[in-house]
Design an enzyme around this catalytic site. Structure first.
Site, mmCIF file in Angstrom:
data_model
loop_
_atom_site.group_PDB
_atom_site.id
_atom_site.type_symbol
_atom_site.label_atom_id
_atom_site.label_comp_id
_atom_site.label_asym_id
_atom_site.label_seq_id
_atom_site.Cartn_x
_atom_site.Cartn_y
_atom_site.Cartn_z
ATOM 1 N N VAL A 160 -7.621 -1.864 8.695
ATOM 2 C CA VAL A 160 -8.244 -1.243 8.227
ATOM 3 C C VAL A 160 -8.418 -0.127 9.032
ATOM 4 O O VAL A 160 -8.493 0.709 8.787
ATOM 5 C CB VAL A 160 -10.114 -1.947 8.247
ATOM 6 C CG1 VAL A 160 -10.979 -1.777 9.627
ATOM 7 C CG2 VAL A 160 -10.880 -0.802 7.470
ATOM 8 N N LYS A 161 -8.313 0.369 10.185
ATOM 9 C CA LYS A 161 -8.034 0.634 11.048
ATOM 10 C C LYS A 161 -7.011 2.628 10.955
ATOM 11 O O LYS A 161 -7.662 3.609 11.560
ATOM 12 C CB LYS A 161 -8.566 0.894 12.843
ATOM 13 C CG LYS A 161 -9.867 0.134 13.067
ATOM 14 C CD LYS A 161 -11.049 0.718 12.939
ATOM 15 C CE LYS A 161 -12.079 0.217 14.204
ATOM 16 N NZ LYS A 161 -13.392 0.466 13.884
ATOM 17 N N ASP A 162 -6.453 1.592 10.674
ATOM 18 C CA ASP A 162 -5.572 2.639 9.640
ATOM 19 C C ASP A 162 -5.976 3.448 9.148
ATOM 20 O O ASP A 162 -5.538 4.914 9.043
ATOM 21 C CB ASP A 162 -4.191 1.909 9.690
ATOM 22 C CG ASP A 162 -2.724 0.965 10.197
ATOM 23 O OD1 ASP A 162 -3.607 0.902 10.929
ATOM 24 O OD2 ASP A 162 -2.371 0.573 9.513
ATOM 25 N N ALA B 31 -7.318 6.362 11.538
ATOM 26 C CA ALA B 31 -6.812 6.551 12.306
ATOM 27 C C ALA B 31 -6.001 8.154 12.096
ATOM 28 O O ALA B 31 -5.904 9.429 12.994
ATOM 29 C CB ALA B 31 -5.738 5.946 13.312
#
Length: 457
Positions: A43-45, A48
């Site tokens: 999910v951090k994509d 980021a």
């Protein structure tokens, strides 16, 4: 022709998948949003890339720059993909509790990784927060995204994750469950969903050793709540600016063991090969759902990342057994304390006692370590026989000094419900024993001998 200009253009639009077996007996429809379909497998994509692009727009990140961030692994992967697509270098700081797979993956995509100690305070110069900030100050043309306080984190989920969930459920969502770490996914997504329907309930999943749940319920930042834990990616010992507590209605805490076992169940029973905090999210969501969901409710649970990050940990039987997650012969610190109830009150030595007096107590009681208390009875330090012995060999006159002059740092306090695997991971050469408060607020000590006895019952 249909194609994307770079890998980062494939981020988002991850699927919702219904749970069919693991939620047996639970009312309502439980859906998981499977974020490992993002190119960086987490999910951090989403946030980021948003942090990088916002920094490019306002000039904080310039051509040829270096991205420096403290990460548990997944944010680093997203930043690394953005850096590859846009031509930047990356340096990431990580706590040493993170899985080796996460470190190897980041290095595989060209990032430099600096591994830092876990069991230090956030403001300690050795912490991964502090080292990231220092590198940012020292390296010219560098950018420190600071995912914890950067508003781009929450905005990314407000603009992508929230709308996707609303569209995919056709507005039928009634409950949203999500692990809380930096707070961006929870707060940004929840804000969007609540703007569409203010009755939607957001359940934040926390871990034991983190401050979030008590802070939400009392407004108090309780340092006694903070202690090391093994689960990666959720919980904090700080209050990130991205955690908007007004957007999170309830918190549920989940143990390391329950999270690990649920993660493995998701793989076996649902075909979802996901990461450790995904188990936390589902276990906590099910706890809430059993009590609160009705037949017509629809709960969406975020599954943040992929199981490849944890092959050497929760998907490794030996590691699981070593940590007591598959075979545990003793339960918690509470059980150890109850076993020792007949052994009297906690032995301590005061700061103004002479070292010689402390040695006599150690010898008389046949113990290797003892907490040190001040005039108010608060634990302020510790003494161990090995430390005193080394000091005596070098300086015999140490006998006449006060305990305060030679004492070491106090033993760590742990939660009463800490499992034996967590306790054993905290006792090492530098920390010879642990302290715990029971239901009456009395303090007890847990030593290596206590753990050995617990494991052989």
């Amino acid at each position: 022709m249909q194609y994307y200009n770079s890998i980062i253009d494939t981020i988002g639009n991850t699927p919702l998948v219904r749970l069919n077996r693991i939620n047996k007996g639970v009312k309502g429809t439980l859906l998981v949003k499977v974020e490992y379909f993002n190119p960086g497998n987490s999910v951090k994509d989403r946030m980021a890339v948003r942090m990088v692009e916002d920094a490019e727009r306002d000039g904080r990140l310039r051509p040829g720059g270096t991205i420096i961030e403290g990460t548990s692994g997944n944010t680093g992967m997203g930043l690394a993909l953005a850096a590859i697509a846009k031509g930047y270098k990356c340096i990431f700081t990580m706590a040493d509790k993170q899985s080796l797979e996460k470190i190897d993956i980041l290095r595989a995509v060209g990032a430099e990784v600096v591994v830092c100690p876990t069991n230090v305070a956030p403001e300690d110069p050795r912490s991964y927060y502090s080292i990231a900030r220092r590198l940012n100050q020292e390296i010219p043309n560098s950018f420190y995204p600071n995912q914890y306080d950067n508003p781009s984190n929450s905005v990314a989920h407000y603009e992508t994750t929230g709308p996707e969930i609303w569209r995919q459920t056709e507005g039928e969502i009634t409950h949203f469950a999500v692990g809380v770490g930096t707070g961006g996914t929870a707060s940004g997504t929840s804000r969007y969903l609540k703007e569409q329907n203010s009755n939607i309930v957001t359940v934040g999943i926390d871990t034991y050793g983190s401050v979030f749940k008590k802070y939400k319920e009392t407004g108090e930042f309780d340092e006694k709540e903070v202690f090391p834990y093994l689960t990666e990616g959720i919980g904090e010992d700080i209050l990130p600016a991205n955690v908007d507590f007004a957007m999170i209605d309830y918190f549920v805490k989940v143990t390391d063991k329950d999270a690990a076992l649920m993660t493995r169940r998701l793989a076996r029973e649902e075909g979802l090969f996901v990461g450790w905090s995904c188990g936390s999210a589902v276990h906590g969501a099910l706890e809430y759902a059993r009590e609160h969901l009705t037949d017509t409710d629809v709960m969406v649970i975020i599954l943040p990342d992929h199981g490849t990050r944890y092959l050497g940990k929760i998907y490794n039987d030996t590691w699981m057994k070593d940590h007591g997650f598959l075979e545990r012969t003793f339960a918690t610190a509470r059980d150890i304390v109850h076993r020792k109830n007949g052994q009297g009150t906690l032995l301590t030595v005061s700061t103004d006692s002479r070292v010689a007096d402390a040695i006599r107590v150690l010898n008389r009681e046949g113990i290797s370590q003892i907490p040190v208390t001040d005039s108010k009875g608060e634990v302020v330090g510790s003494l161990t026989d090995s430390v005193i012995l080394h000091r005596l060999i070098e300086e015999p006159e140490v006998r006449q000094l006060s305990v305060e002059e030679v004492m070491d740092k106090p033993f760590k306090f742990v939660a009463l419900d800490s499992t034996v695997d967590t306790l054993s991971s905290l006792i090492d050469r530098e920390n010879k024993a642990l302290l715990v408060r029971d239901e009456t607020n009395a303090v007890h000590i847990i030593t290596q001998a206590d753990l050995l006895a617990a494991m052989t019952v």
